[in-house]
Write an enzyme that holds these catalytic residues in place. Structure first.
Site, PDB file in Angstrom:
ATOM      1  N   LYS A 296       0.821  -1.225   0.000  1.00 46.31           N
ATOM      2  CA  LYS A 296       0.000   0.000   0.000  1.00 46.31           C
ATOM      3  C   LYS A 296       0.847   1.263   0.000  1.00 46.31           C
ATOM      4  O   LYS A 296       0.545   2.212  -0.724  1.00 46.31           O
ATOM      5  CB  LYS A 296      -0.947  -0.017   1.203  1.00 46.31           C
ATOM      6  CG  LYS A 296      -1.809   1.236   1.357  1.00 46.31           C
ATOM      7  CD  LYS A 296      -2.871   1.038   2.408  1.00 46.31           C
ATOM      8  CE  LYS A 296      -2.268   0.768   3.783  1.00 46.31           C
ATOM      9  NZ  LYS A 296      -1.649   1.990   4.378  1.00 46.31           N
TER      10      LYS A 296
ATOM     11  N   ARG B  25      -2.623  -9.583  13.129  1.00 47.65           N
ATOM     12  CA  ARG B  25      -2.657  -8.232  12.551  1.00 47.65           C
ATOM     13  C   ARG B  25      -3.597  -8.191  11.356  1.00 47.65           C
ATOM     14  O   ARG B  25      -4.339  -7.214  11.156  1.00 47.65           O
ATOM     15  CB  ARG B  25      -1.256  -7.799  12.139  1.00 47.65           C
ATOM     16  CG  ARG B  25      -0.328  -7.480  13.306  1.00 47.65           C
ATOM     17  CD  ARG B  25       1.113  -7.349  12.850  1.00 47.65           C
ATOM     18  NE  ARG B  25       1.276  -6.309  11.857  1.00 47.65           N
ATOM     19  CZ  ARG B  25       2.346  -6.219  11.053  1.00 47.65           C
ATOM     20  NH1 ARG B  25       3.302  -7.120  11.125  1.00 47.65           N
ATOM     21  NH2 ARG B  25       2.439  -5.232  10.190  1.00 47.65           N
TER      22      ARG B  25
ATOM     23  N   ARG C  56       9.855 -10.624   4.815  1.00 50.50           N
ATOM     24  CA  ARG C  56      10.344  -9.290   5.200  1.00 50.50           C
ATOM     25  C   ARG C  56      10.898  -9.296   6.618  1.00 50.50           C
ATOM     26  O   ARG C  56      11.925  -8.672   6.892  1.00 50.50           O
ATOM     27  CB  ARG C  56       9.206  -8.265   5.083  1.00 50.50           C
ATOM     28  CG  ARG C  56       9.670  -6.826   5.268  1.00 50.50           C
ATOM     29  CD  ARG C  56       8.576  -5.853   4.889  1.00 50.50           C
ATOM     30  NE  ARG C  56       7.534  -5.778   5.913  1.00 50.50           N
ATOM     31  CZ  ARG C  56       6.429  -5.032   5.783  1.00 50.50           C
ATOM     32  NH1 ARG C  56       6.227  -4.349   4.676  1.00 50.50           N
ATOM     33  NH2 ARG C  56       5.542  -5.000   6.755  1.00 50.50           N
TER      34      ARG C  56
ATOM     35  N   ARG D 172      13.379  -9.128  12.128  1.00 48.27           N
ATOM     36  CA  ARG D 172      12.294  -8.835  13.083  1.00 48.27           C
ATOM     37  C   ARG D 172      11.723 -10.156  13.607  1.00 48.27           C
ATOM     38  O   ARG D 172      10.751 -10.699  13.085  1.00 48.27           O
ATOM     39  CB  ARG D 172      11.211  -8.000  12.404  1.00 48.27           C
ATOM     40  CG  ARG D 172      11.718  -6.625  11.994  1.00 48.27           C
ATOM     41  CD  ARG D 172      10.736  -5.864  11.144  1.00 48.27           C
ATOM     42  NE  ARG D 172       9.453  -5.658  11.807  1.00 48.27           N
ATOM     43  CZ  ARG D 172       8.483  -4.882  11.308  1.00 48.27           C
ATOM     44  NH1 ARG D 172       8.669  -4.268  10.149  1.00 48.27           N
ATOM     45  NH2 ARG D 172       7.358  -4.738  11.953  1.00 48.27           N
TER      46      ARG D 172
ATOM     47  N   ARG E 152      -9.002   5.209  10.499  1.00 46.70           N
ATOM     48  CA  ARG E 152      -8.916   3.825  10.954  1.00 46.70           C
ATOM     49  C   ARG E 152     -10.095   3.431  11.848  1.00 46.70           C
ATOM     50  O   ARG E 152     -10.241   2.259  12.196  1.00 46.70           O
ATOM     51  CB  ARG E 152      -7.617   3.585  11.729  1.00 46.70           C
ATOM     52  CG  ARG E 152      -6.361   3.619  10.868  1.00 46.70           C
ATOM     53  CD  ARG E 152      -5.131   3.478  11.713  1.00 46.70           C
ATOM     54  NE  ARG E 152      -3.912   3.584  10.923  1.00 46.70           N
ATOM     55  CZ  ARG E 152      -3.190   2.560  10.527  1.00 46.70           C
ATOM     56  NH1 ARG E 152      -3.570   1.335  10.830  1.00 46.70           N
ATOM     57  NH2 ARG E 152      -2.083   2.731   9.815  1.00 46.70           N
TER      58      ARG E 152
END
Length: 205
Positions: A14, A145, A128, A134, A89
């Site tokens: 996005k 999420r 990623r 991470r 949001r």
């Protein structure tokens, strides 16, 4: 003028597409993350207020976020349009944005919803996470999420469906192909809602 809202789940690309579409249309891409960072860095009144919550590990209240967005949309580069990324949001933020635009004599012209299958998103985000080191981005966390995103977005999209300005766009494949689909979606919405004229997008633009 183009007042566009772009939605998309984590890992959908996005942010990349928001920048590309905004550039193609000659309008600024505005993300709430950028707004927060600018206000905190510049020690604006709103930035200082937001930092108090952030330093305590609390969410920044809608009221503060809404005022930051209102301030950003009042700046000269957003006069002829903008692309919002990451806002609104919540239902409260939807109402606040409507009020902000009403006060400016504007309305949203398109709501673009970038869609990618969850299985592909999970693989993208795991890759990623590994690349960026991470370790907290586990498959379980990522799926949570995505669930939150789908739950929140469903209500937001419903708020705009009645206006006929929502387009769900396939976010899979090459970046240029996704960009072309998004531009075509903007064109189709403008044609449907009578907000033409606009030049039909081409891949070589």
């Amino acid at each position: 003028m183009s007042q566009i809202l772009m939605m998309g789940p984590p890992g959908s690309g996005k942010g990349t597409q928001a920048a590309l579409i905004a550039d193609k249309l000659g309008i600024p891409a505005i993300s709430t993350g950028d707004i927060f960072r600018y206000n905190v860095k510049e020690l604006t009144e709103l930035g200082r207020e937001a930092k108090q919550y952030m330093d305590n590990g609390d969410f920044v209240p809608d009221d503060v976020t809404n005022r930051m967005v209102e301030d950003r949309l009042a700046q000269s580069d957003a006069t002829e349009g903008f692309l919002l990324d990451g806002y609104p949001r919540t239902a409260g933020q939807v109402e606040a944005l409507n009020n902000i635009l009403d006060n400016q004599g504007k309305t949203l012209t398109a709501v673009l919803v970038l869609e990618v299958p969850d299985d592909e998103l999970v693989q993208r985000l795991l890759a990623r996470a590994e690349t960026e080191g991470r370790s907290d981005d586990t498959e379980e966390v990522i799926k949570h999420r995505l669930e939150l995103y789908h739950r929140e977005t469903a209500d937001l999209v419903d708020a705009y469906l009645k206006d006929g300005i929502v387009a769900r766009v396939d976010g899979t494949g090459m970046i240029d192909d996704v960009t072309e689909r998004l531009l075509q979606a903007v064109y189709n919405i403008r044609a449907r809602t009578g907000t033409l004229p606009v030049i039909r997008p081409r891949k070589d633009q």
